[in-house]
Write a protein that holds these residues in place. Structure first.
Motif, mmCIF file in Angstrom:
data_model
loop_
_atom_site.group_PDB
_atom_site.id
_atom_site.type_symbol
_atom_site.label_atom_id
_atom_site.label_comp_id
_atom_site.label_asym_id
_atom_site.label_seq_id
_atom_site.Cartn_x
_atom_site.Cartn_y
_atom_site.Cartn_z
ATOM 1 N N HIS A 156 0.791 -1.257 0.000
ATOM 2 C CA HIS A 156 0.000 0.000 0.000
ATOM 3 C C HIS A 156 0.815 1.295 0.000
ATOM 4 O O HIS A 156 0.775 2.067 0.943
ATOM 5 N N ILE A 157 1.517 1.517 -1.130
ATOM 6 C CA ILE A 157 2.267 2.774 -1.293
ATOM 7 C C ILE A 157 1.266 3.910 -1.538
ATOM 8 O O ILE A 157 0.307 3.753 -2.313
ATOM 9 N N SER A 158 1.479 5.043 -0.876
ATOM 10 C CA SER A 158 0.443 6.080 -0.905
ATOM 11 C C SER A 158 0.951 7.486 -1.179
ATOM 12 O O SER A 158 0.142 8.398 -1.317
ATOM 13 N N ARG A 159 2.275 7.699 -1.209
ATOM 14 C CA ARG A 159 2.755 9.093 -1.283
ATOM 15 C C ARG A 159 3.735 9.321 -2.421
ATOM 16 O O ARG A 159 4.410 8.412 -2.885
ATOM 17 N N ARG A 160 3.814 10.598 -2.820
ATOM 18 C CA ARG A 160 4.680 10.986 -3.938
ATOM 19 C C ARG A 160 6.132 10.625 -3.676
ATOM 20 O O ARG A 160 6.805 10.021 -4.532
ATOM 21 N N ASP A 161 6.658 11.000 -2.504
ATOM 22 C CA ASP A 161 8.085 10.749 -2.267
ATOM 23 C C ASP A 161 8.384 9.243 -2.274
ATOM 24 O O ASP A 161 9.448 8.809 -2.736
#
Ligand code: NCD
Ligand code: ZN
Length: 355
Positions: A156-161
């Protein structure tokens, strides 16, 4: 578009709560929800009560799943502070080993470097190793995995960085794969409209710039998982609401709506919901397992029409296009578009079926 026949979908990330919290979900209701959503194999996370960190807990869960699962399944082991040796011995019975590097629902959390090293050194190299890691724990994990020359799958990757770092790592040849969930591509913290309690999920909903970055890095995303994490309405409405969203019955329609609007192709969806998870998690080829989908059927998501026991959905009232009309599991009719036909116990453990 005419009716579609797709291979059975694989969800590499569900929490069916059985044993330990059957009032939220169990193998019966959770795999009924899976079939209604077009999933024929689900891989179940180890943050049960008790957590699946030893042979006794794994055996208890195997028995629960054998008795009640209506679709095929695999069971993850959890990495604890002192179970690297026992986990490695149990590896042939497991879908993979889950490392929790950040706090979430349940007690599993690896907070020390020694246990992280021990698991990366000891878990069999050819067996899936996956992690809940957010922000700075991602590079920490990637480095340790690299040192031990092993592949890792990031949940569950969720962020831009995060997705940008994974893109750079992949370009450098780091052996990393990742998954993204519908709620992190279709909802933001500001605009979800979900009240306190119901908005809680780990990783948290993010900003529009994060959502945009995930869509822009579609080529980096290997799997669409649901992180189906049911908690009841009363629990979400209570004083200390647990994080998590149900997702099994809404994922495919949301992805198909994105196909209709031209954001995705059908091949993008099938790769991320079947071919890639099957490859990453070493699942059996099942040519006699498929789903039929009406891609033009427009319908409105209603929790009270769903199979999941939790009684709510973050997508209540959304109009979507595309519905599963039939599921065939290993040659047998398992769902007819309205009723789940596969009986409790019809599901097979993917580790038992391929040895
Ligand atoms: C999950 C749960 O409820 O088990 N909750 C969540 O918010 N996603 C745990 C997890 O996957 O982090
Ligand atoms: Zn999860």
């Amino acid at each position: 578009m005419s009716l579609l026949r797709l291979p059975g979908l694989v969800d590499p990330h569900v929490h069916l709560r059985d044993p330990g919290a059957r009032h939220k979900e169990d193998w019966d209701s959770g795999t009924a929800a899976a079939l209604a959503g077009g999933f024929t194999t689900v891989l179940d996370m180890p943050n049960n009560t008790p957590p699946i960190v030893d042979e006794a807990a794994l055996a208890q869960k195997e028995a629960a799943a054998r008795a009640r699962a209506r679709c095929d399944y695999g069971l993850y082991l959890g990495a604890g502070p002192n179970n690297a040796g026992e986990a490695a011995r149990l590896a042939p019975r497991a879908a993979g080993l889950k490392l929790y590097l950040d706090a979430t629902f349940g007690p599993l959390c690896l907070s020390d470097l020694d246990s992280l090293r021990a698991h990366c050194a000891t878990w069999p190299a050819d067996r899936p190793l996956l992690a809940h890691a957010e922000g700075r724990t991602i590079p920490a994990l990637l480095f340790v995995a690299e040192v031990y020359d092993r592949a890792v799958h990031l949940c569950h990757i969720s962020r831009r960085d995060e997705i940008e770092l994974i893109a750079t790592a992949k370009a450098r040849g780091v052996k990393v794969t990742c998954e993204v969930c519908p709620h992190h591509l279709f909802l933001t913290l500001d605009s979800s409209g979900l009240g306190p309690g119901f908005v809680e999920v780990r990783p948290r909903l993010a900003a529009q710039s994060d959502v945009d970055a995930l869509w822009a890095h579609l080529d980096i995303i290997d799997c669409f998982a649901t992180d189906h994490a049911p908690h009841t309405r009363a629990e979400k409405d209570g004083a200390s609401p647990p994080p998590g969203y149900p997702g099994l019955e809404t994922a495919l329609p949301l992805w198909l709506a994105a196909v209709s609007s031209g954001r995705l192709t059908l091949d993008d969806v099938v790769a991320r919901m079947h071919a890639n998870p099957r490859r990453i998690f070493g699942l059996p080829n099942q040519p006699d397992t498929w789903i039929d989908v009406d891609p033009d059927l427009v319908w409105t998501i209603r929790a009270d029409e769903a199979q999941t026991r939790c009684g709510w959905t973050p997508f209540e009232g959304w109009t979507v296009r595309g519905k599963v009309t039939a599921v065939t599991l290993r040659g047998a009719a398992a769902y007819d578009g309205e009723r789940v036909l596969a009986a409790p116990g019809a599901g097979q453990n993917v580790r038992e079926s391929i040895g």
